[in-house]
Write a protein that holds these residues in place. Structure first.
Motif, PDB file in Angstrom:
ATOM      1  N   PHE A   1       0.848  -1.189   0.000  1.00  0.00           N
ATOM      2  CA  PHE A   1       0.000   0.000   0.000  1.00  0.00           C
ATOM      3  C   PHE A   1       0.880   1.234   0.000  1.00  0.00           C
ATOM      4  O   PHE A   1       2.084   1.163   0.235  1.00  0.00           O
ATOM      5  N   THR A   2       0.252   2.375  -0.249  1.00  0.00           N
ATOM      6  CA  THR A   2       0.921   3.669  -0.183  1.00  0.00           C
ATOM      7  C   THR A   2       0.154   4.546   0.788  1.00  0.00           C
ATOM      8  O   THR A   2      -1.075   4.595   0.737  1.00  0.00           O
ATOM      9  N   LEU A   3       0.872   5.219   1.671  1.00  0.00           N
ATOM     10  CA  LEU A   3       0.303   6.265   2.508  1.00  0.00           C
ATOM     11  C   LEU A   3       0.709   7.589   1.888  1.00  0.00           C
ATOM     12  O   LEU A   3       1.884   7.783   1.551  1.00  0.00           O
ATOM     13  N   ALA A   4      -0.240   8.494   1.737  1.00  0.00           N
ATOM     14  CA  ALA A   4       0.057   9.788   1.137  1.00  0.00           C
ATOM     15  C   ALA A   4      -0.631  10.876   1.948  1.00  0.00           C
ATOM     16  O   ALA A   4      -1.659  10.626   2.588  1.00  0.00           O
ATOM     17  N   TRP A   5      -0.057  12.060   1.944  1.00  0.00           N
ATOM     18  CA  TRP A   5      -0.654  13.191   2.640  1.00  0.00           C
ATOM     19  C   TRP A   5      -0.103  14.474   2.060  1.00  0.00           C
ATOM     20  O   TRP A   5       0.891  14.476   1.348  1.00  0.00           O
ATOM     21  N   THR A   6      -0.773  15.579   2.369  1.00  0.00           N
ATOM     22  CA  THR A   6      -0.324  16.901   1.961  1.00  0.00           C
ATOM     23  C   THR A   6       0.091  17.649   3.212  1.00  0.00           C
ATOM     24  O   THR A   6      -0.684  17.730   4.176  1.00  0.00           O
TER      25      THR A   6
ATOM     26  N   LYS B   1       1.791  22.664   1.891  1.00  0.00           N
ATOM     27  CA  LYS B   1       0.882  22.133   0.851  1.00  0.00           C
ATOM     28  C   LYS B   1       1.631  21.292  -0.183  1.00  0.00           C
ATOM     29  O   LYS B   1       1.367  21.349  -1.375  1.00  0.00           O
ATOM     30  N   ILE B   2       2.585  20.513   0.304  1.00  0.00           N
ATOM     31  CA  ILE B   2       3.395  19.659  -0.555  1.00  0.00           C
ATOM     32  C   ILE B   2       3.011  18.207  -0.306  1.00  0.00           C
ATOM     33  O   ILE B   2       2.896  17.776   0.838  1.00  0.00           O
ATOM     34  N   ARG B   3       2.799  17.462  -1.369  1.00  0.00           N
ATOM     35  CA  ARG B   3       2.376  16.055  -1.281  1.00  0.00           C
ATOM     36  C   ARG B   3       3.556  15.141  -0.963  1.00  0.00           C
ATOM     37  O   ARG B   3       4.630  15.278  -1.550  1.00  0.00           O
ATOM     38  N   TRP B   4       3.319  14.209  -0.064  1.00  0.00           N
ATOM     39  CA  TRP B   4       4.266  13.159   0.305  1.00  0.00           C
ATOM     40  C   TRP B   4       3.608  11.824   0.033  1.00  0.00           C
ATOM     41  O   TRP B   4       2.403  11.672   0.259  1.00  0.00           O
ATOM     42  N   GLU B   5       4.376  10.852  -0.398  1.00  0.00           N
ATOM     43  CA  GLU B   5       3.869   9.491  -0.606  1.00  0.00           C
ATOM     44  C   GLU B   5       4.934   8.506  -0.147  1.00  0.00           C
ATOM     45  O   GLU B   5       6.117   8.682  -0.451  1.00  0.00           O
ATOM     46  N   GLU B   6       4.504   7.474   0.584  1.00  0.00           N
ATOM     47  CA  GLU B   6       5.418   6.435   1.049  1.00  0.00           C
ATOM     48  C   GLU B   6       4.821   5.073   0.738  1.00  0.00           C
ATOM     49  O   GLU B   6       3.671   4.812   1.083  1.00  0.00           O
TER      50      GLU B   6
ATOM     51  N   ILE C   1       7.751  -3.262   5.557  1.00  0.00           N
ATOM     52  CA  ILE C   1       8.977  -2.934   4.832  1.00  0.00           C
ATOM     53  C   ILE C   1       8.765  -1.627   4.069  1.00  0.00           C
ATOM     54  O   ILE C   1       7.911  -1.558   3.179  1.00  0.00           O
ATOM     55  N   PRO C   2       9.526  -0.563   4.424  1.00  0.00           N
ATOM     56  CA  PRO C   2       9.402   0.683   3.674  1.00  0.00           C
ATOM     57  C   PRO C   2       9.914   0.510   2.246  1.00  0.00           C
ATOM     58  O   PRO C   2      10.956  -0.103   2.020  1.00  0.00           O
ATOM     59  N   GLY C   3       9.160   1.031   1.300  1.00  0.00           N
ATOM     60  CA  GLY C   3       9.577   1.035  -0.101  1.00  0.00           C
ATOM     61  C   GLY C   3       9.986   2.446  -0.493  1.00  0.00           C
ATOM     62  O   GLY C   3      10.436   3.220   0.348  1.00  0.00           O
ATOM     63  N   HIS C   4       9.804   2.791  -1.739  1.00  0.00           N
ATOM     64  CA  HIS C   4      10.159   4.131  -2.193  1.00  0.00           C
ATOM     65  C   HIS C   4       9.259   5.183  -1.558  1.00  0.00           C
ATOM     66  O   HIS C   4       8.105   4.912  -1.226  1.00  0.00           O
ATOM     67  N   ALA C   5       9.815   6.376  -1.426  1.00  0.00           N
ATOM     68  CA  ALA C   5       9.066   7.535  -0.942  1.00  0.00           C
ATOM     69  C   ALA C   5       9.248   8.657  -1.951  1.00  0.00           C
ATOM     70  O   ALA C   5      10.251   8.708  -2.668  1.00  0.00           O
ATOM     71  N   ARG C   6       8.245   9.527  -1.994  1.00  0.00           N
ATOM     72  CA  ARG C   6       8.262  10.627  -2.950  1.00  0.00           C
ATOM     73  C   ARG C   6       7.762  11.911  -2.288  1.00  0.00           C
ATOM     74  O   ARG C   6       6.851  11.859  -1.467  1.00  0.00           O
ATOM     75  N   ILE C   7       8.378  13.023  -2.669  1.00  0.00           N
ATOM     76  CA  ILE C   7       7.948  14.338  -2.210  1.00  0.00           C
ATOM     77  C   ILE C   7       7.793  15.208  -3.447  1.00  0.00           C
ATOM     78  O   ILE C   7       8.716  15.303  -4.260  1.00  0.00           O
ATOM     79  N   LEU C   8       6.656  15.865  -3.595  1.00  0.00           N
ATOM     80  CA  LEU C   8       6.407  16.721  -4.751  1.00  0.00           C
ATOM     81  C   LEU C   8       6.884  18.136  -4.437  1.00  0.00           C
ATOM     82  O   LEU C   8       6.100  19.004  -4.075  1.00  0.00           O
ATOM     83  N   GLY C   9       8.194  18.343  -4.536  1.00  0.00           N
ATOM     84  CA  GLY C   9       8.783  19.643  -4.257  1.00  0.00           C
ATOM     85  C   GLY C   9       9.498  19.644  -2.916  1.00  0.00           C
ATOM     86  O   GLY C   9       9.732  18.603  -2.321  1.00  0.00           O
ATOM     87  N   SER C  10       9.841  20.818  -2.445  1.00  0.00           N
ATOM     88  CA  SER C  10      10.477  20.954  -1.142  1.00  0.00           C
ATOM     89  C   SER C  10       9.984  22.254  -0.525  1.00  0.00           C
ATOM     90  O   SER C  10       9.421  23.105  -1.196  1.00  0.00           O
ATOM     91  N   GLY C  11      10.190  22.371   0.769  1.00  0.00           N
ATOM     92  CA  GLY C  11       9.736  23.563   1.479  1.00  0.00           C
ATOM     93  C   GLY C  11      10.492  23.709   2.779  1.00  0.00           C
ATOM     94  O   GLY C  11      11.369  22.907   3.099  1.00  0.00           O
ATOM     95  N   ALA C  12      10.136  24.710   3.551  1.00  0.00           N
ATOM     96  CA  ALA C  12      10.805  24.981   4.820  1.00  0.00           C
ATOM     97  C   ALA C  12      10.748  23.754   5.725  1.00  0.00           C
ATOM     98  O   ALA C  12       9.681  23.255   6.048  1.00  0.00           O
ATOM     99  N   GLY C  13      11.921  23.262   6.101  1.00  0.00           N
ATOM    100  CA  GLY C  13      12.001  22.119   6.987  1.00  0.00           C
ATOM    101  C   GLY C  13      11.614  20.802   6.343  1.00  0.00           C
ATOM    102  O   GLY C  13      11.418  19.806   7.031  1.00  0.00           O
TER     103      GLY C  13
END
Length: 137
Positions: free
Chosen positions: A27-32, A37-42, A57-69
């Protein structure tokens, strides 16, 4: 015979709410992010360890952009579509603590390319939901 693998969801602050078993192997867990207001997916998968116990078992993770911290790790690959992709360096996990605030959007639960808010599977009490790999009760 071994029980079917999946995840068990429990409300940490509401022990009287029965846990929910979800029969899933990946499965994938995702949140903004609530401020940036940046999307994360794990991505995660459930397997059995050497002792035949279910582990996450953690798989790939993705971040749509970057921001403070919210800088992607140094080994993240930046793609032309704006996503940073990386492999978390954590080992197998026994539990995830998901903070679910009533003031922010819920996590998205994604399986096979289809997503829905996590509250469609497990209601929230505005506190922590525990997600653990498990076998069917």
């Amino acid at each position: 015979m071994l029980g079917a693998l999946g995840v068990c969801l429990t409300l940490a602050a509401a022990p009287r709410v029965p846990p929910r078993f979800v029969p899933v192997r990946a499965f994938t867990l995702a949140w903004t992010h609530s401020i940036e207001k940046i999307r994360w997916e794990e991505d995660y998968r459930i397997e059995r360890d050497a002792a035949n116990q279910p582990v996450l078992i953690p798989g790939h993770a993705r971040i749509l952009g970057s921001g403070a911290g919210m800088d992607p790790p140094p080994d993240a690959v930046h793609h032309a579509d704006g996503w940073y992709e990386y492999q978390p360096h954590t080992g197998p996990l026994r539990i995830l603590r998901l903070t679910r605030s009533p003031y922010t959007a819920d996590y998205d639960w994604c399986v096979g390319g289809s997503c829905e808010p996590l509250r469609g599977i497990m209601p929230t009490d505005g506190d922590v939901t525990l997600l653990a790999p498990c076998t069917a009760p």
